[in-house]
Scaffold this active site. Structure first.
Site, PDB file in Angstrom:
ATOM      1  N   TYR A 113      31.741  78.013  74.888  1.00  0.00           N
ATOM      2  CA  TYR A 113      32.515  76.694  74.076  1.00  0.00           C
ATOM      3  C   TYR A 113      32.764  77.352  72.696  1.00  0.00           C
ATOM      4  CZ  TYR A 113      33.597  72.361  71.582  1.00  0.00           C
ATOM      5  OH  TYR A 113      34.145  71.558  70.691  1.00  0.00           O
ATOM      6  N   ASP A 114      31.843  78.026  72.024  1.00  0.00           N
ATOM      7  CA  ASP A 114      32.143  78.733  70.655  1.00  0.00           C
ATOM      8  C   ASP A 114      33.315  79.920  70.946  1.00  0.00           C
ATOM      9  OD1 ASP A 114      30.331  77.281  69.492  1.00  0.00           O
ATOM     10  OD2 ASP A 114      28.630  78.755  69.553  1.00  0.00           O
ATOM     11  N   SER A 134      31.931  40.332  58.927  1.00  0.00           N
ATOM     12  CA  SER A 134      30.607  40.566  59.059  1.00  0.00           C
ATOM     13  C   SER A 134      29.918  39.848  60.077  1.00  0.00           C
ATOM     14  CB  SER A 134      29.901  40.257  57.615  1.00  0.00           C
ATOM     15  OG  SER A 134      28.855  40.702  57.680  1.00  0.00           O
ATOM     16  N   LEU A 135      28.588  39.865  60.108  1.00  0.00           N
ATOM     17  CA  LEU A 135      27.814  39.164  61.136  1.00  0.00           C
ATOM     18  C   LEU A 135      26.982  38.222  60.554  1.00  0.00           C
ATOM     19  CD1 LEU A 135      26.865  41.827  63.639  1.00  0.00           C
ATOM     20  CD2 LEU A 135      28.361  40.118  63.970  1.00  0.00           C
ATOM     21  N   GLU A 194      23.226  44.373  72.136  1.00  0.00           N
ATOM     22  CA  GLU A 194      23.598  45.834  71.938  1.00  0.00           C
ATOM     23  C   GLU A 194      22.744  46.171  70.642  1.00  0.00           C
ATOM     24  OE1 GLU A 194      28.181  45.413  71.007  1.00  0.00           O
ATOM     25  OE2 GLU A 194      28.036  47.691  70.298  1.00  0.00           O
ATOM     26  N   LYS A 223      21.867  47.114  66.954  1.00  0.00           N
ATOM     27  CA  LYS A 223      22.628  47.168  65.841  1.00  0.00           C
ATOM     28  C   LYS A 223      22.178  48.324  65.136  1.00  0.00           C
ATOM     29  CE  LYS A 223      23.514  43.996  62.107  1.00  0.00           C
ATOM     30  NZ  LYS A 223      23.680  45.236  60.695  1.00  0.00           N
ATOM     31  N   ASP A 282      22.440  51.503  62.131  1.00  0.00           N
ATOM     32  CA  ASP A 282      22.175  51.441  60.567  1.00  0.00           C
ATOM     33  C   ASP A 282      23.071  52.400  60.121  1.00  0.00           C
ATOM     34  OD1 ASP A 282      21.340  50.281  58.411  1.00  0.00           O
ATOM     35  OD2 ASP A 282      19.375  51.247  58.480  1.00  0.00           O
ATOM     36  N   TYR A 288      29.614  55.191  67.690  1.00  0.00           N
ATOM     37  CA  TYR A 288      29.565  54.494  68.937  1.00  0.00           C
ATOM     38  C   TYR A 288      30.635  53.272  68.774  1.00  0.00           C
ATOM     39  CZ  TYR A 288      25.415  56.179  71.512  1.00  0.00           C
ATOM     40  OH  TYR A 288      24.722  56.881  72.324  1.00  0.00           O
ATOM     41  N   LYS A 310      17.909  40.719  63.342  1.00  0.00           N
ATOM     42  CA  LYS A 310      17.170  41.811  62.721  1.00  0.00           C
ATOM     43  C   LYS A 310      15.965  42.018  63.260  1.00  0.00           C
ATOM     44  CE  LYS A 310      20.054  43.394  59.405  1.00  0.00           C
ATOM     45  NZ  LYS A 310      19.843  43.114  57.998  1.00  0.00           N
ATOM     46  N   CYS A 334      -7.498  73.942  41.895  1.00  0.00           N
ATOM     47  CA  CYS A 334      -7.836  73.165  43.079  1.00  0.00           C
ATOM     48  C   CYS A 334      -8.738  72.301  43.048  1.00  0.00           C
ATOM     49  CB  CYS A 334      -8.003  74.329  44.109  1.00  0.00           C
ATOM     50  SG  CYS A 334      -8.453  73.613  45.852  1.00  0.00           S
ATOM     51  N   CYS A 359     -11.778  73.902  45.346  1.00  0.00           N
ATOM     52  CA  CYS A 359     -12.353  75.135  44.813  1.00  0.00           C
ATOM     53  C   CYS A 359     -12.363  75.263  43.488  1.00  0.00           C
ATOM     54  CB  CYS A 359     -12.090  76.126  45.612  1.00  0.00           C
ATOM     55  SG  CYS A 359     -10.553  76.823  45.624  1.00  0.00           S
ATOM     56  N   CYS A 387      -2.966  76.341  46.540  1.00  0.00           N
ATOM     57  CA  CYS A 387      -4.422  77.065  46.180  1.00  0.00           C
ATOM     58  C   CYS A 387      -4.302  78.375  46.699  1.00  0.00           C
ATOM     59  CB  CYS A 387      -5.417  76.203  46.635  1.00  0.00           C
ATOM     60  SG  CYS A 387      -7.033  77.058  46.485  1.00  0.00           S
ATOM     61  N   CYS A 393     -11.080  78.958  50.017  1.00  0.00           N
ATOM     62  CA  CYS A 393     -11.146  78.002  49.489  1.00  0.00           C
ATOM     63  C   CYS A 393     -11.633  76.902  50.762  1.00  0.00           C
ATOM     64  CB  CYS A 393      -9.902  77.260  49.069  1.00  0.00           C
ATOM     65  SG  CYS A 393      -9.794  75.352  48.904  1.00  0.00           S
TER      66      CYS A 393
HETATM   67  S1  IVH Z   1      29.897  43.716  65.736  1.00  0.00           S
HETATM   68  C1  IVH Z   1      32.797  40.907  64.083  1.00  0.00           C
HETATM   69  N1  IVH Z   1      28.043  45.644  66.658  1.00  0.00           N
HETATM   70  O1  IVH Z   1      26.755  45.372  61.153  1.00  0.00           O
HETATM   71  C2  IVH Z   1      31.718  41.890  64.516  1.00  0.00           C
HETATM   72  N2  IVH Z   1      28.394  45.658  64.419  1.00  0.00           N
HETATM   73  O2  IVH Z   1      26.382  42.959  59.672  1.00  0.00           O
HETATM   74  C3  IVH Z   1      31.703  42.807  63.856  1.00  0.00           C
HETATM   75  N3  IVH Z   1      26.964  46.875  63.157  1.00  0.00           N
HETATM   76  O3  IVH Z   1      29.763  45.451  59.556  1.00  0.00           O
HETATM   77  C4  IVH Z   1      30.538  43.682  63.969  1.00  0.00           C
HETATM   78  N4  IVH Z   1      25.819  47.745  64.805  1.00  0.00           N
HETATM   79  O4  IVH Z   1      28.826  47.797  60.512  1.00  0.00           O
HETATM   80  C5  IVH Z   1      28.601  45.097  65.903  1.00  0.00           C
HETATM   81  N5  IVH Z   1      26.563  46.933  67.852  1.00  0.00           N
HETATM   82  C6  IVH Z   1      27.289  46.599  66.680  1.00  0.00           C
HETATM   83  C7  IVH Z   1      26.891  46.792  65.262  1.00  0.00           C
HETATM   84  C8  IVH Z   1      27.331  46.350  64.262  1.00  0.00           C
HETATM   85  C9  IVH Z   1      26.013  47.747  63.650  1.00  0.00           C
HETATM   86  C10 IVH Z   1      27.399  46.636  61.697  1.00  0.00           C
HETATM   87  C11 IVH Z   1      28.845  46.872  61.325  1.00  0.00           C
HETATM   88  C12 IVH Z   1      28.861  45.473  60.503  1.00  0.00           C
HETATM   89  C13 IVH Z   1      27.612  44.851  60.209  1.00  0.00           C
HETATM   90  C14 IVH Z   1      27.528  43.505  60.204  1.00  0.00           C
END
Ligand code: IVH
Length: 679
Positions: A40-41, A86-87, A118, A120, A122, A234, A324, A418, A421, A436, A441
């Protein structure tokens, strides 16, 4: 070589790019490489060379962009046509029920939707825009409506496709004219730890968690810096579900997979809340075994028509929620600091904590690493501290909560002698560790002894830390050779011992008397000389005598042995006490088995990759690993498609299940023995 004309170059470039793209996808997305890293390289180098000769022929989907282009002056803004929401959260099974009831009320139906469960991740949410299959823009979430344009940075993330590919077996998958996908960019644990180690060495502030590290890596104006961080991606959704040829999330993920996007293999579909809950428990149980951190599970209604009807609040979709995991962090008070002396004399400060439960485990101590770490974190005795533990990892102090100070906190006095000793401590310029340096020792001797008989050493069955401590305390062993001078009469009369246990230990010691050269070198506990280095040395030097006669230059000539290891080995063997100890061991009957290695006749398992899980009953795991290595095979600790044999002992857990799902060959202990004995 004759100079190539532009037309030929373009043809060759297209071909190289197609090959590299295919192999990168196999490697980074499918985890199933078809060629070696070296090959590959080689392809990659050819591409870079040719593009250097013909800079005008560089295309926006060229894999060469993965190494990072020119630094930016500032990030431009990038708008999200559909807001990145957001969620909402649920915190227990009852709230999960409430979530479903709310959905049913909203839909005025009692039918059960199918859910997707799915992990979540970080990390950091990003949006990727593809036009006619080409990645044209990548951005952060920002405030949900406007983020930062980090296209150049995202191009360096290996698992993000630069150009969409319709997979071979699915030629009817059409590349959409425009596609907006969203997903999470994250830094796997290993990359995170390495990055922090590197930063500690350079005296830079450490990242508190992989999430901050991922964000810090992406928000680099210089994409080359981003390229140097092993970020992963992902996909978890699209901007607009109406614009794509799928009716639900199941179809969506299959489609996205065919276009070349990495889809988390841990995604499952659940037809009831009971299943959702079971999945949550499962993910929580395996979270610490994953290569990356997850902080919970996301639950989504799978059907797009239902998602449409449910719609969004201003903040979050009504069709999804996050559950969570319980915190792996807690606060407590640091009441003092202990200084431990390790095998190599390294002094490690350890925080003494008021006991506190984290994820059901009582934590009383946490490592503080070294003096610099204490200073960087600005810790004081009496501080309220935020601590964190994850799985089997040693608990750590994240930071002091300085707002809670009352003025009575005391600075941490780092010793100059130390603690065991009392000899003066030494800290070399450029090193973070204080040591040490008195080889005699007692604390070091104890640790070296524990190491010598333990798993990484000769692996003497039943000879644990407690035994070593006891035998040293009563004076039966003072230095390593004493182990082979132990007599039954002396042992049998000790507290807690009898004839039987004495015999058993002596038998185990006897059995361990003929280690391979590699195991023996490893057992000495020489700094910078772990299992891997010992293996390399063994492959190069066929006998202990040859190794003992080696000069630093000879050691450096061994591929994979660096300056530090070479220096450390030379120092170790130059010390007359160490040589004397080795000599005494040989006189006491220790012999070193030197298996001839390096040709396939003697390496019947060359190319085979073994992974062990569960408990073996007929041998220790280390013995089993040695059997594989002696036959030229490799042993890994993580599951991937590259694994050729998963050896499943008793009580094998999630790895076994996952391996079966992935189609990896699974053998039991008996079959394993047959393989190594046959070979
Ligand atoms: S779905 C409208 N799926 O969590 C739905 N979010 O607390 C949008 N996150 O901003 C999010 N894993 O950065 C979704 N499998 C996942 C996730 C995920 C991490 C994060 C994402 C989002 C935050 C919301």
């Amino acid at each position: 070589m004759k100079a190539m004309n532009a037309q030929d170059a373009e043809k060759l470039l297209n071909d190289l790019r197609a090959q590299i793209t295919r192999h990168a996808h196999q490697y980074y997305v499918l985890d199933d490489p078809l060629i070696s890293d070296g090959e590959y390289d080689q392809l990659f180098r050819e591409l870079l060379d040719l593009e250097e000769q013909f800079p005008d022929l560089v295309t926006p989907d060229s894999p060469s962009l993965r190494v990072g282009g020119e630094p930016l002056a500032a990030f431009a803004e990038a708008e999200h046509a559909v807001p990145m929401l957001s969620l909402d959260n649920v915190f227990n099974a009852q709230e999960l029920k409430d979530f479903e009831e709310k959905i049913q009320r909203y839909l005025q139906a009692t039918t059960q939707p199918t859910y997707l469960a799915e992990p979540k991740l970080d990390g950091l949410a990003v949006e990727l825009i593809y036009e006619n299959g080409l990645l044209v823009q990548g951005s952060t979430r920002g405030n949900g409506l406007v983020g930062e344009n980090i296209t150049a940075q995202l191009r360096t993330v290996q698992s993000i496709p630069l150009r969409l590919i319709a997979q071979e077996e699915q030629e009817d998958v059409a590349i959409p004219e425009k596609l907006v996908v969203r997903g999470e960019v994250f830094l796997p644990r290993k990359g995170f730890l390495q990055l922090n180690e590197q930063r500690a060495e350079q005296g830079k502030a450490l990242f508190a968690n992989p999430r901050n590290a991922a964000a810090g890596s992406l928000r680099q104006l210089d994409p080359k810096v981003t390229a140097s961080r092993p970020l992963r991606f992902y996909v978890y959704g699209v901007g607009d579900t109406e614009a794509i040829p799928c009716a639900d999330l199941k179809e969506l993920f299959s489609w996205l997979g065919h276009l070349g996007f990495p889809v988390n293999p841990l995604i499952t579909f659940c037809s009831s809340l009971t299943e959702v809950e079971a999945r949550y428990q499962h993910l929580q149980a395996i979270r610490h075994e994953l290569e990356y951190e997850i902080d919970g599970m996301v639950i989504k209604v799978a059907d797009f028509a239902l998602q449409q009807r449910l719609g969004n609040t201003t903040r979050a979709p009504r069709w999804a929620t996050a559950w969570k995991f319980p915190a792996i962090q807690a606060t407590t008070i640091m009441t003092g600091v202990d200084f431990q002396v390790g095998r190599t004399g390294a002094i490690t400060p350890v925080a003494i904590l008021e006991p506190v439960a984290v994820e059901g485990v009582i934590v009383r101590r946490a490592t503080l690493h070294n003096q610099d770490e204490i200073e960087r974190k600005g810790l004081m005795i009496g501080d309220t501290v935020l601590i964190q533990r994850a799985g089997d990892v040693i608990p750590e102090i994240v930071k002091p909560i300085t707002e809670q100070r009352n003025g009575e906190e005391q600075p941490i006095p780092f010793p100059s002698q130390c603690p065991v000793c009392t000899s003066p401590l030494q800290r070399l310029a450029g090193e973070a560790v204080t040591r040490c340096i008195n080889l005699r020792c007692p604390a070091q001797q104890l640790q070296r002894m524990i190491y010598f008989v333990g798993k990484a050493g000769l692996d003497i069955d039943g000879f644990g830390k407690r035994n070593v401590e006891q035998l040293m305390e009563v004076g039966l062993i003072r230095e390593i050779p004493d182990i082979f001078r132990l007599r039954k009469e002396e042992l049998a009369v000790l507290d807690g011992w009898g004839e039987k246990s004495a015999e058993k230990l002596l038998l185990a010691i006897d059995k361990a008397k003929h280690p391979t050269l590699s195991r023996f070198i490893g057992a000495l506990g020489i700094r910078y000389v772990g299992e891997m280095t010992s293996d390399l040395l063994t492959r190069h030097f066929s006998s202990l005598d040859a190794l003992l006669a080696a000069e630093k230059e000879d050691l450096l000539a061994v591929e994979g042995i660096g300056e530090q290891a070479a220096m450390s080995l030379t120092e170790y063997f130059a010390n007359s006490e160490n040589r004397k100890m080795i000599q005494t061991l040989l006189e006491l009957g220790l012999t070193i088995e030197t298996a001839v290695q390096g040709n396939t006749e003697n390496n019947p398992l060359e190319g085979a990759i073994f992974l062990f899980t569960g408990t073996l009953t007929q041998m220790s795991r280390n013995e089993a690993k040695q059997l594989v290595k002696d036959r030229g095979g490799r042993v890994v600790s993580g599951l991937s498609k590259k694994v050729t044999h998963l050896v499943a002992g008793e009580k094998a857990g999630s790895k076994l299940k996952k391996a079966q799902e992935m189609g990896v060959t699974v053998v039991d202990e008996q079959e394993f023995l047959e393989i190594v004995e046959r070979e």
